[in-house]
Design an enzyme around this catalytic site. Structure first.
Site, PDB file in Angstrom:
ATOM      1  N   SER A 176       0.837  -1.186   0.000  1.00  0.00           N
ATOM      2  CA  SER A 176       0.000   0.000   0.000  1.00  0.00           C
ATOM      3  C   SER A 176       0.878   1.244   0.000  1.00  0.00           C
ATOM      4  O   SER A 176       1.651   1.445  -0.916  1.00  0.00           O
ATOM      5  CB  SER A 176      -0.963  -0.049   1.187  1.00  0.00           C
ATOM      6  OG  SER A 176      -1.979   0.905   1.051  1.00  0.00           O
ATOM      7  N   ASP A 339      -9.301  -5.622  -4.620  1.00  0.00           N
ATOM      8  CA  ASP A 339      -8.980  -4.363  -3.963  1.00  0.00           C
ATOM      9  C   ASP A 339      -9.856  -3.249  -4.527  1.00  0.00           C
ATOM     10  O   ASP A 339      -9.867  -3.000  -5.736  1.00  0.00           O
ATOM     11  CB  ASP A 339      -7.500  -4.033  -4.194  1.00  0.00           C
ATOM     12  CG  ASP A 339      -6.995  -2.892  -3.332  1.00  0.00           C
ATOM     13  OD1 ASP A 339      -7.810  -2.142  -2.779  1.00  0.00           O
ATOM     14  OD2 ASP A 339      -5.754  -2.748  -3.230  1.00  0.00           O
ATOM     15  N   HIS A 372      -8.451  -4.729  -0.204  1.00  0.00           N
ATOM     16  CA  HIS A 372      -7.109  -4.158  -0.032  1.00  0.00           C
ATOM     17  C   HIS A 372      -6.325  -4.915   1.036  1.00  0.00           C
ATOM     18  O   HIS A 372      -5.110  -5.112   0.923  1.00  0.00           O
ATOM     19  CB  HIS A 372      -7.256  -2.688   0.355  1.00  0.00           C
ATOM     20  CG  HIS A 372      -5.997  -1.896   0.321  1.00  0.00           C
ATOM     21  ND1 HIS A 372      -5.284  -1.646  -0.834  1.00  0.00           N
ATOM     22  CD2 HIS A 372      -5.313  -1.274   1.312  1.00  0.00           C
ATOM     23  CE1 HIS A 372      -4.224  -0.903  -0.559  1.00  0.00           C
ATOM     24  NE2 HIS A 372      -4.216  -0.671   0.744  1.00  0.00           N
TER      25      HIS A 372
END
Length: 392
Positions: A176, A339, A372
Site C-alpha cells: 500500500s 482491492d 485491499h
C-alpha cells in the site's frame, strides 16, 4: 493504508488460516535521528526521528539487506514480537522470518517508520510529525510542520540506511503506502536498489483515488475541535478522527469481508425505528471500535499522510513514465484482485509503461475476499512467487 483497528481485530484469525500464527522472532524497536532534514517542499526540519526494526544478521559485505516499507496506518513492526506475551506479531510475520519467503537466515531485513506516523500515541511508535515539539517555539508544530511527500519518507530511510554503512539494497518491499515508497526508492536511488516489490500499490495516484483519499481528510477538517490544526492545548478532534478511521476501514475492505465481520441486523430493529439518532448493529460496531482507537491517532498526522499519498507519482517527476524510466531494479507487482482502494488497474498501468520501456516487470494478483487487506492477510498465498523473485 490499512487501519490498525481492523488489523487487531482480524490478524490472529488470518494468521491461523494461513498457518503462520507462531512468531519466530523477538525484536526491539530502535530509533534513528537525522538533523536539518530538507523536504521536497523546500522546508527544513531541525530534527527528524523515526523508529526501525531489524531481523536477521547483516553480512560482512553488507549486501544482504532487504528494506520493508509500511502502509498508511502501520509502523515498522513488520515481524516478530517485542515480548513472548505479545498477543500478535508484526503484520507480515507470515512471510518474514527464518525459512520464510523473506528469509532472515539469508537476509538482514530492516523495517523503517515513515514521517508523520498515523498513530503516534501507540507504544513502540517513534515518529516526527505535526504533534512533535517544534524546537523554535517549544510547542507542537501543528500545521507549521512542512507538507511532506513519499520522497521525503524515502530520503529519511536513505539516511538511516547510510548511517548503517549500507550501499546496496537486495530488495525494497512494501504494501500500500509502503509500495509507493518501494517504487520511489527504485526510481530515486536506481543504482542502490536491485529488486522492488509493490504489494497492493500503484505507480501514481489518479483523480479517482485522490478523491477517495480526500474523504479521509474531510471529517477531521469539519470537526470544530480541529481548529485549523491548533488543538494540542485543548480537546482533540476525536469525532473527526473516528469518522476518518471508519472510512479507511470500509474502503480497505471488500464487502464480502466487511459483511462477514459486521454484526447482523434484524429486520426493522425497534430502536432504529424509534429515532434516527439511534445506532445500528454494524455502525455501532465499527464506529465504536474506531472511537476506542482514535486517541492513539493524531488528526494532523492523518491529514499529512493523506496529502503525501495524494501527491504521489513515482520519481516525483513530470509524469509517471519519466519516473519509471529511471528504474533499473527488477520489479514485481502483487495487487489484490478484489482491492477497491488501490485497484489493480493502477498496478497494471505501471506495469504496461515499464514494458514499453523495455523492462520485464512481473505481475501476479493476490486472490481473496478481504479487498485491499489481502495484501496483509493473504500475502502468504504469494510466498513462493515472492521467494523466487527475491532469491533469483
Amino acid at each position: 493504508m490499512i487501519l490498525r483497528t481492523l488489523t487487531a481485530l482480524l490478524l490472529s484469525a488470518s494468521l491461523i488460516a494461513c498457518g503462520a500464527a507462531q512468531a519466530d522472532l523477538m525484536v526491539e524497536k530502535q530509533s534513528f535521528t537525522t538533523k536539518d532534514f530538507s523536504t521536497v517542499s523546500g522546508e527544513t526540519i531541525a530534527d527528524v526521528t523515526v523508529g526501525w526494526e531489524a531481523y536477521g544478521e547483516l553480512n560482512e559485505a553488507k549486501d544482504n539487506v532487504i528494506l520493508i516499507t509500511h502502509f498508511f496506518s502501520g509502523n515498522s513492526h513488520a515481524a516478530g514480537k517485542y515480548t513472548a506475551n505479545d498477543p500478535q506479531p508484526g503484520y507480515w510475520d507470515a512471510i518474514i522470518g527464518p525459512g520464510k519467503a523473506i528469509d532472515t537466515d539469508k537476509y538482514y531485513v530492516i523495517s523503517s517508520d515513515t514521517l508523520v506516523n498515523a498513530f503516534p500515541h501507540l507504544p513502540h511508535v517513534i515518529t516526527t510529525g505535526p504533534a512533535s515539539m517544534n524546537p523554535a517555539t517549544g510547542k507542537p508544530y501543528g500545521l507549521d510542520f512542512p507538507v511532506v511527500t513519499i520522497r521525503d519518507f524515502v530520503n529519511v530511510q536513505h539516511a538511516l540506511v547510510q548511517s548503517l554503512g549500507i550501499e546496496k539494497l537486495h530488495a525494497v518491499v512494501g504494501a500500500s503506502m509502503g509500495s509507493l515508497q518501494a517504487i520511489e526508492w527504485a526510481s530515486v536511488y536506481p543504482d542502490m536498489v536491485e529488486r522492488m516489490v509493490s504489494v497492493i500499490g500503484t505507480g501514481a495516484m489518479d483523480a479517482w483515488t485522490i478523491t477517495a483519499l480526500e474523504h479521509w481528510a474531510r471529517p477531521i477538517k469539519l470537526d470544530p475541535n480541529w481548529n485549523q490544526g491548533n488543538y494540542y492545548d485543548g480537546e482533540a478532534p476525536l469525532t473527526g478522527v473516528t469518522n476518518t478511521l471508519v472510512m479507511i476501514t470500509q474502503q480497505a475492505m471488500h464487502p464480502v469481508a466487511f459483511n462477514q465481520t459486521s454484526p447482523q441486523q434484524e429486520v426493522l430493529p425497534k430502536s432504529a425505528l424509534e429515532s434516527v439518532m439511534n445506532g445500528l448493529p454494524a455502525t455501532d460496531f465499527w464506529f465504536g471500535a474506531a472511537a476506542k482507537n482514535a486517541p492513539l491517532a493524531d488528526a494532523n498526522h492523518l491529514l499529512y499522510l493523506v496529502r503525501a499519498n495524494q501527491l504521489f507519482v513515482a520519481g516525483h517527476d513530470t509524469d509517471l513514465a519519466t519516473g519509471l524510466e529511471k528504474i533499473k531494479a527488477k520489479t514485481l507487482f502483487l495487487p489484490a484482485k478484489n482491492d477497491l482502494l488501490l485497484q489493480p488497474y493502477l498496478a497494471k498501468q505501471t506495469v504496461e509503461i515499464l514494458k514499453t520501456q523495455g523492462k520485464s516487470p512481473q505481475y501476479h494478483e493476490i486472490e481473496g475476499t478481504f479487498g485491499h487487506l489481502d495484501g496483509v492477510y493473504n500475502i502468504q498465498s504469494k510466498a513462493n512467487v515472492l521467494a523466487d523473485f527475491i532469491n533469483e
